[in-house]
Scaffold this motif. Structure first.
Motif, PDB file in Angstrom:
ATOM      1  N   SER A   1       4.219   8.402   2.081  1.00 22.03           N
ATOM      2  CA  SER A   1       5.653   8.619   1.875  1.00 22.03           C
ATOM      3  C   SER A   1       6.173   9.872   2.561  1.00 22.03           C
ATOM      4  CB  SER A   1       5.965   8.698   0.375  1.00 22.03           C
ATOM      5  OG  SER A   1       5.257   9.773  -0.226  1.00 22.03           O
ATOM      6  N   SER A   2       5.280  10.792   2.938  1.00 29.73           N
ATOM      7  CA  SER A   2       5.713  12.047   3.569  1.00 29.73           C
ATOM      8  C   SER A   2       5.836  11.936   5.081  1.00 29.73           C
ATOM      9  CB  SER A   2       4.742  13.181   3.213  1.00 29.73           C
ATOM     10  OG  SER A   2       3.486  12.988   3.847  1.00 29.73           O
ATOM     11  N   GLY A   3       5.289  10.866   5.670  1.00 26.49           N
ATOM     12  CA  GLY A   3       5.377  10.713   7.117  1.00 26.49           C
ATOM     13  C   GLY A   3       4.115  10.138   7.724  1.00 26.49           C
ATOM     14  N   CYS A   4       4.054  10.203   9.054  1.00 26.32           N
ATOM     15  CA  CYS A   4       2.894   9.709   9.801  1.00 26.32           C
ATOM     16  C   CYS A   4       2.214  10.877  10.494  1.00 26.32           C
ATOM     17  CB  CYS A   4       3.322   8.671  10.843  1.00 26.32           C
ATOM     18  SG  CYS A   4       4.000   7.159  10.157  1.00 26.32           S
ATOM     19  N   TYR A   5       0.876  10.861  10.473  1.00 24.96           N
ATOM     20  CA  TYR A   5       0.088  11.962  11.007  1.00 24.96           C
ATOM     21  C   TYR A   5      -0.992  11.420  11.929  1.00 24.96           C
ATOM     22  CZ  TYR A   5       2.381  14.244   7.079  1.00 24.96           C
ATOM     23  OH  TYR A   5       3.318  14.705   6.197  1.00 24.96           O
ATOM     24  N   LEU A   6      -1.185  12.105  13.058  1.00 23.91           N
ATOM     25  CA  LEU A   6      -2.160  11.679  14.061  1.00 23.91           C
ATOM     26  C   LEU A   6      -3.222  12.750  14.228  1.00 23.91           C
ATOM     27  CD1 LEU A   6      -2.634   9.411  16.259  1.00 23.91           C
ATOM     28  CD2 LEU A   6      -1.497  10.982  17.858  1.00 23.91           C
TER      29      LEU A   6
ATOM     30  N   TRP B   1      -7.526  15.984  -2.724  1.00 25.16           N
ATOM     31  CA  TRP B   1      -6.994  16.564  -1.500  1.00 25.16           C
ATOM     32  C   TRP B   1      -5.726  15.829  -1.080  1.00 25.16           C
ATOM     33  CZ3 TRP B   1     -12.165  16.287   1.730  1.00 25.16           C
ATOM     34  CH2 TRP B   1     -13.090  17.178   1.170  1.00 25.16           C
ATOM     35  N   PRO B   2      -4.795  16.523  -0.423  1.00 27.72           N
ATOM     36  CA  PRO B   2      -3.660  15.821   0.184  1.00 27.72           C
ATOM     37  C   PRO B   2      -4.189  14.816   1.202  1.00 27.72           C
ATOM     38  CG  PRO B   2      -3.314  18.204   0.188  1.00 27.72           C
ATOM     39  CD  PRO B   2      -4.740  17.988  -0.217  1.00 27.72           C
ATOM     40  N   PRO B   3      -3.507  13.683   1.379  1.00 31.76           N
ATOM     41  CA  PRO B   3      -3.994  12.686   2.334  1.00 31.76           C
ATOM     42  C   PRO B   3      -4.238  13.227   3.736  1.00 31.76           C
ATOM     43  CG  PRO B   3      -2.319  11.719   0.939  1.00 31.76           C
ATOM     44  CD  PRO B   3      -2.353  13.191   0.610  1.00 31.76           C
ATOM     45  N   THR B   4      -3.442  14.213   4.172  1.00 28.38           N
ATOM     46  CA  THR B   4      -3.667  14.785   5.502  1.00 28.38           C
ATOM     47  C   THR B   4      -5.001  15.521   5.567  1.00 28.38           C
ATOM     48  OG1 THR B   4      -2.331  16.691   4.802  1.00 28.38           O
ATOM     49  CG2 THR B   4      -1.247  15.013   6.155  1.00 28.38           C
ATOM     50  N   MET B   5      -5.363  16.195   4.499  1.00 32.68           N
ATOM     51  CA  MET B   5      -6.646  16.896   4.440  1.00 32.68           C
ATOM     52  C   MET B   5      -7.803  15.894   4.400  1.00 32.68           C
ATOM     53  SD  MET B   5      -7.851  19.763   1.650  1.00 32.68           S
ATOM     54  CE  MET B   5      -9.502  20.476   1.659  1.00 32.68           C
ATOM     55  N   ALA B   6      -7.611  14.806   3.644  1.00 34.00           N
ATOM     56  CA  ALA B   6      -8.632  13.755   3.598  1.00 34.00           C
ATOM     57  C   ALA B   6      -8.792  13.114   4.971  1.00 34.00           C
ATOM     58  CB  ALA B   6      -8.250  12.705   2.558  1.00 34.00           C
ATOM     59  N   LEU B   7      -7.691  12.946   5.703  1.00 32.35           N
ATOM     60  CA  LEU B   7      -7.731  12.411   7.063  1.00 32.35           C
ATOM     61  C   LEU B   7      -8.546  13.324   7.977  1.00 32.35           C
ATOM     62  CD1 LEU B   7      -6.673  10.685   9.502  1.00 32.35           C
ATOM     63  CD2 LEU B   7      -4.662  12.206   9.506  1.00 32.35           C
TER      64      LEU B   7
ATOM     65  N   PRO C   1       0.817  -1.223   0.000  1.00 34.70           N
ATOM     66  CA  PRO C   1       0.000   0.000   0.000  1.00 34.70           C
ATOM     67  C   PRO C   1       0.849   1.271   0.000  1.00 34.70           C
ATOM     68  CG  PRO C   1      -0.810  -1.580   1.619  1.00 34.70           C
ATOM     69  CD  PRO C   1       0.525  -2.097   1.143  1.00 34.70           C
ATOM     70  N   LYS C   2       0.291   2.312  -0.617  1.00 34.40           N
ATOM     71  CA  LYS C   2       0.979   3.607  -0.658  1.00 34.40           C
ATOM     72  C   LYS C   2       0.477   4.538   0.436  1.00 34.40           C
ATOM     73  CE  LYS C   2       1.420   3.197  -5.686  1.00 34.40           C
ATOM     74  NZ  LYS C   2       0.652   1.909  -5.741  1.00 34.40           N
ATOM     75  N   VAL C   3      -0.723   4.265   0.939  1.00 34.69           N
ATOM     76  CA  VAL C   3      -1.318   5.065   2.004  1.00 34.69           C
ATOM     77  C   VAL C   3      -1.955   4.110   3.014  1.00 34.69           C
ATOM     78  CG1 VAL C   3      -3.009   6.843   2.621  1.00 34.69           C
ATOM     79  CG2 VAL C   3      -1.813   6.970   0.419  1.00 34.69           C
TER      80      VAL C   3
ATOM     81  N   GLY D   1     -16.583   2.662  10.955  1.00 31.35           N
ATOM     82  CA  GLY D   1     -15.402   2.418  10.128  1.00 31.35           C
ATOM     83  C   GLY D   1     -15.711   2.497   8.643  1.00 31.35           C
ATOM     84  N   ASP D   2     -16.884   1.985   8.236  1.00 37.21           N
ATOM     85  CA  ASP D   2     -17.297   2.068   6.832  1.00 37.21           C
ATOM     86  C   ASP D   2     -17.488   3.523   6.412  1.00 37.21           C
ATOM     87  OD1 ASP D   2     -17.486  -0.781   6.917  1.00 37.21           O
ATOM     88  OD2 ASP D   2     -19.465  -0.581   7.813  1.00 37.21           O
ATOM     89  N   LEU D   3     -18.028   4.318   7.322  1.00 39.64           N
ATOM     90  CA  LEU D   3     -18.217   5.752   7.064  1.00 39.64           C
ATOM     91  C   LEU D   3     -16.865   6.442   6.902  1.00 39.64           C
ATOM     92  CD1 LEU D   3     -19.910   8.382   6.987  1.00 39.64           C
ATOM     93  CD2 LEU D   3     -19.851   8.366   9.491  1.00 39.64           C
ATOM     94  N   ILE D   4     -15.930   6.155   7.801  1.00 42.56           N
ATOM     95  CA  ILE D   4     -14.604   6.775   7.740  1.00 42.56           C
ATOM     96  C   ILE D   4     -13.897   6.406   6.437  1.00 42.56           C
ATOM     97  CG2 ILE D   4     -12.290   6.734   8.760  1.00 42.56           C
ATOM     98  CD1 ILE D   4     -13.696   6.485  11.510  1.00 42.56           C
ATOM     99  N   SER D   5     -13.958   5.138   6.063  1.00 42.50           N
ATOM    100  CA  SER D   5     -13.304   4.690   4.820  1.00 42.50           C
ATOM    101  C   SER D   5     -13.868   5.424   3.609  1.00 42.50           C
ATOM    102  CB  SER D   5     -13.490   3.182   4.644  1.00 42.50           C
ATOM    103  OG  SER D   5     -12.853   2.466   5.667  1.00 42.50           O
ATOM    104  N   ALA D   6     -15.199   5.587   3.580  1.00 41.31           N
ATOM    105  CA  ALA D   6     -15.842   6.277   2.463  1.00 41.31           C
ATOM    106  C   ALA D   6     -15.422   7.740   2.413  1.00 41.31           C
ATOM    107  CB  ALA D   6     -17.359   6.163   2.591  1.00 41.31           C
ATOM    108  N   LEU D   7     -15.437   8.404   3.550  1.00 44.30           N
ATOM    109  CA  LEU D   7     -15.082   9.822   3.593  1.00 44.30           C
ATOM    110  C   LEU D   7     -13.626  10.042   3.177  1.00 44.30           C
ATOM    111  CD1 LEU D   7     -16.842  10.679   6.970  1.00 44.30           C
ATOM    112  CD2 LEU D   7     -17.514  11.578   4.723  1.00 44.30           C
ATOM    113  N   PHE D   8     -12.745   9.164   3.634  1.00 41.54           N
ATOM    114  CA  PHE D   8     -11.324   9.290   3.274  1.00 41.54           C
ATOM    115  C   PHE D   8     -11.125   9.048   1.781  1.00 41.54           C
ATOM    116  CE2 PHE D   8      -6.896   7.546   3.156  1.00 41.54           C
ATOM    117  CZ  PHE D   8      -6.246   8.690   3.604  1.00 41.54           C
TER     118      PHE D   8
END
Length: 285
Positions: free
Chosen positions: A199-204, A235-241, A176-178, A220-227
Motif C-alpha cells: 500500500s505504500s508503493g513499489c520498490y525495486l 520487519w517493514p516489507p522493504t527491509m524484508a525485500l 493480496p496485500k503484498v 525462488g523457494d529460497l527467496i520466498s522463505a527469506l521474505f
C-alpha cells in the motif's frame, strides 16, 4: 513454539522446494512444519531424470487437521505454499489455509504460485496454473510470483519498468496485500531485479546477475522463505525485500565459488542471517 507450515515439493538430494525453504527459515529462528506435495530423488533438471511420487491431494489438509487435533494450529504464524503436484492439491491447500486462519486469524498466507517452466524442465499437471490464478492467488495475503506468473495473474505482458509497476498495482487490487516479484527478467540482462509492492508503493532492488553453466534450482523457494521470515520478524516489507535479495545473493555467490549448481545453502548459512552484501531498494512508484 510458534511455527510456519510450508507446503511445497521436497527433494531427497539437493535444494528445491521445502529442501530449499525449511533450513533458511530455521536459520532465521523459526520452527518450520513441512508438508510435502511431492517427494523426488532430485530436482527435475537432471538429464538422468528422477524418481519419486506425488502425494494424495487430501494429505495436505489431513496433516493440518492433525496439527489442529493436538492443539498446535493456534501457534501457526504463517502457511507458505509452493510447487503443487496436481490441481486437486490446490483445493486441499485452500482447505488448509482456511483451517489455519479459522484457528489463528492473525496468521498470514504466502503463496509462491509455481506455474512451471518447460525450458527448465519444470512441468505442471493440467489445470494447476488456472486454479492458482483464479482461486489460490486471490486468497493469499502475500504472493511471490516471477514475471511470468505475475503476467498470468493480472492478464498483461511485462516488458518495461512501468509495466511491472502497473502489474504489481493491479495485483494488489485482486486480493493480496503484498506482492514480491522474485525475478523481473525483462528489465536487465546484467542485473537481477526484484520488485515489491504494498500500500505504500513499489520498490525495486537490483544485484549482479551471476552466470552459471547450469542455472541453480530452488532460488525462488529460497527467496520466498527469506521474505516470509523477514515479514514474520516484524520487519517493514522493504527491509524484508532487501534481506531476501542480499541473503540469496550470498548463497548464490558461495555456490558459484564452490563450482556447483546445487545451492550450497548449508555451506553459506551465515549469509541467511547476516548477508555479506547490502543492496538497497529504491522506491519507483
Amino acid at each position: 513454539m510458534k511455527g510456519i507450515i510450508s507446503v511445497q515439493s521436497h527433494v531427497v538430494y539437493g535444494h528445491a522446494g521445502n529442501s530449499s525453504a525449511v533450513f533458511p527459515l530455521q536459520r532465521m529462528g523459526f520452527e518450520v512444519w513441512p508438508v510435502h506435495t511431492v517427494q523426488f530423488s532430485n530436482h527435475t533438471q537432471y538429464a538422468q531424470g528422477w524418481t519419486g511420487q506425488c502425494f494424495p491431494a487430501d494429505a495436505i489438509s489431513d496433516l493440518v487437521k492433525g496439527i489442529d487435533a493436538i492443539g498446535q494450529l493456534q501457534q501457526c504464524q504463517a502457511i507458505v505454499s509452493g510447487y503443487l503436484g496436481d490441481a486437486a492439491q490446490a483445493t486441499s491447500l485452500i482447505a488448509a489455509v482456511d483451517m489455519v486462519k479459522r484457528v489463528n486469524p492473525k496468521a498470514i498466507y504466502v503463496c509462491d504460485p509455481v506455474m512451471g517452466d518447460p525450458d527448465k524442465g519444470c512441468i505442471l499437471a493440467e489445470g494447476i496454473s488456472e486454479y492458482l490464478v483464479e482461486h489460490v492467488m486471490p486468497k493469499a495475503d502475500v504472493i511471490v510470483p516471477n514475471q511470468f506468473e505475475l503476467s498470468r495473474f493480472v492478464g498483461m505482458e511485462i516488458t518495461t519498468l512501468n509495466e511491472a509497476i502497473e502489474a504489481c498495482q493491479k495485483a494488489l487490487t485482486k486480493g493480496p496485500k503484498v506482492v514480491l516479484v522474485k525475478h523481473l527478467h525483462s528489465l536487465s540482462k546484467q542485473q537481477f531485479c526484484m520488485m515489491m509492492a504494498d500500500s505504500s508503493g513499489c520498490y525495486l532492488v537490483k544485484r549482479p546477475n551471476l552466470e552459471f553453466d547450469k542455472a541453480p534450482v530452488g532460488v525462488g523457494d529460497l527467496i520466498s522463505a527469506l521474505f516470509t521470515g523477514g515479514l514474520l520478524k516484524g520487519w517493514p516489507p522493504t527491509m524484508a525485500l532487501e534481506h531476501a535479495n542480499n541473503a540469496s545473493f550470498g548463497v548464490l555467490e558461495a555456490t558459484r565459488q564452490c563450482g556447483e549448481w546445487e545451492l550450497q545453502t548449508v555451506y553459506a548459512q551465515d549469509q541467511l542471517s547476516e548477508p555479506r552484501h547490502s543492496f538497497a531498494a529504491s522506491k519507483v512508484a
